[in-house]
Enzyme design. Structure first.
Site, PDB file in Angstrom:
ATOM      1  N   TYR A 242       0.811  -1.215   0.000  1.00 41.91           N
ATOM      2  CA  TYR A 242       0.000   0.000   0.000  1.00 41.91           C
ATOM      3  C   TYR A 242       0.844   1.265   0.000  1.00 41.91           C
ATOM      4  O   TYR A 242       0.330   2.375  -0.156  1.00 41.91           O
ATOM      5  CB  TYR A 242      -0.919   0.016   1.231  1.00 41.91           C
ATOM      6  CG  TYR A 242      -0.178  -0.174   2.537  1.00 41.91           C
ATOM      7  CD1 TYR A 242       0.369   0.902   3.220  1.00 41.91           C
ATOM      8  CD2 TYR A 242       0.005  -1.449   3.076  1.00 41.91           C
ATOM      9  CE1 TYR A 242       1.076   0.721   4.396  1.00 41.91           C
ATOM     10  CE2 TYR A 242       0.700  -1.641   4.258  1.00 41.91           C
ATOM     11  CZ  TYR A 242       1.233  -0.553   4.910  1.00 41.91           C
ATOM     12  OH  TYR A 242       1.939  -0.737   6.075  1.00 41.91           O
TER      13      TYR A 242
ATOM     14  N   SER B  79       5.435   2.051  -0.235  1.00 48.24           N
ATOM     15  CA  SER B  79       6.596   1.942  -1.124  1.00 48.24           C
ATOM     16  C   SER B  79       6.646   0.617  -1.873  1.00 48.24           C
ATOM     17  O   SER B  79       7.275   0.529  -2.929  1.00 48.24           O
ATOM     18  CB  SER B  79       7.891   2.137  -0.325  1.00 48.24           C
ATOM     19  OG  SER B  79       8.046   1.134   0.656  1.00 48.24           O
TER      20      SER B  79
ATOM     21  N   GLU C 262      10.654  -4.314   6.361  1.00 51.43           N
ATOM     22  CA  GLU C 262       9.452  -3.866   7.057  1.00 51.43           C
ATOM     23  C   GLU C 262       9.470  -4.144   8.562  1.00 51.43           C
ATOM     24  O   GLU C 262       8.745  -3.485   9.315  1.00 51.43           O
ATOM     25  CB  GLU C 262       8.213  -4.548   6.451  1.00 51.43           C
ATOM     26  CG  GLU C 262       8.059  -4.354   4.959  1.00 51.43           C
ATOM     27  CD  GLU C 262       7.769  -2.916   4.571  1.00 51.43           C
ATOM     28  OE1 GLU C 262       7.393  -2.130   5.464  1.00 51.43           O
ATOM     29  OE2 GLU C 262       7.920  -2.575   3.393  1.00 51.43           O
TER      30      GLU C 262
END
Length: 234
Positions: free
Chosen positions: A66, A68, A141
């Site tokens: 949603y 990068s 992440e």
């Protein structure tokens, strides 16, 4: 949009090669910014294994992007599709003190926060590559504890697809819950770090949404605030 850009430090650029070498992790571990905890390799592996316990081995895995991931997935994927998820919305809800911000010039970062809906991109990872690709994704992440992995149901056309995504940790000290639109817009406009500016990140988000033909009301409201601030010199 702002033209106040500078050349990013290559040590912080996100590519498959740098993720494989752990370059970003090494840079952050060597000099972690105040307020940011960087996970060890053992912690990354533990959280990855815990997440994969909920995935049937031998099956493809979908990742919902949603932010990068929409313009720089750095994943070896077998296919993509536009999809929608319910119960979560795209929000600049994390104060950023690394990469595109510093403690002195913090920016704002995207995450999924509770409520609403979100349109994004599904990446299908081949079953044989699930573990190796997620290990790279984890270094990107899950390097700190501001995100949490979440299994969600995405709708793509007439299909309901189980997918993995990353949502905000609302208990984190950098969570921006309760911040006004004006304060978030200010962080986006002024945030700057070794990877570039928060404005660059926001601009890339807007461009990716346009490229995929997606509309996000929250991003549009932020865009209006940012443009108003630029016009008025706030």
């Amino acid at each position: 949009m702002s033209d106040d850009r500078h050349t990013p430090d290559p040590e912080y650029e996100i590519t498959r090669e740098r993720l494989a070498r752990g370059t970003l992790l090494q840079a952050l571990r060597a000099d972690p910014p105040p307020g940011m905890t960087v996970r060890s390799d053992a912690e990354l592996e533990r959280t990855l294994e815990a997440t994969l316990e909920h995935h049937e081995r031998g099956r493809d895995l979908h990742v919902f992007g949603y932010g990068s991931l929409m313009w720089n997935p750095a994943l070896d994927f077998a296919g993509t599709s536009v999809a929608r998820i319910d119960g979560w919305h795209r929000a600049f809800c994390l104060r950023l003190v690394a990469a595109r911000g510093t403690p002195e010039q913090p920016g704002a970062m995207l995450a999924l926060d509770r409520g609403g809906l979100c349109d994004g991109v599904l990446y299908r990872i081949d079953a044989a590559k699930v573990e190796s690709e997620l290990r790279l994704l984890w270094r990107r992440e899950m390097l700190s504890d501001s995100y949490e992995p979440e299994w969600i149901t995405a709708k793509s056309g007439n299909q309901s697809i189980r997918a993995l995504t990353f949502v905000v940790n609302r208990l984190h000290s950098r969570y921006l819950g309760g911040y006004s639109l004006e304060r978030v817009a200010h962080l986006i406009r002024t945030g700057r770090g070794p990877l570039g500016t928060s404005q660059d990140y926001f601009d890339s988000t807007v461009q990716a949404l346009e490229r995929f033909g997606l509309y996000d009301a929250g991003i549009e409201r932020l865009l209006c605030k940012i443009r108003d601030a630029e016009i008025n010199g706030v």
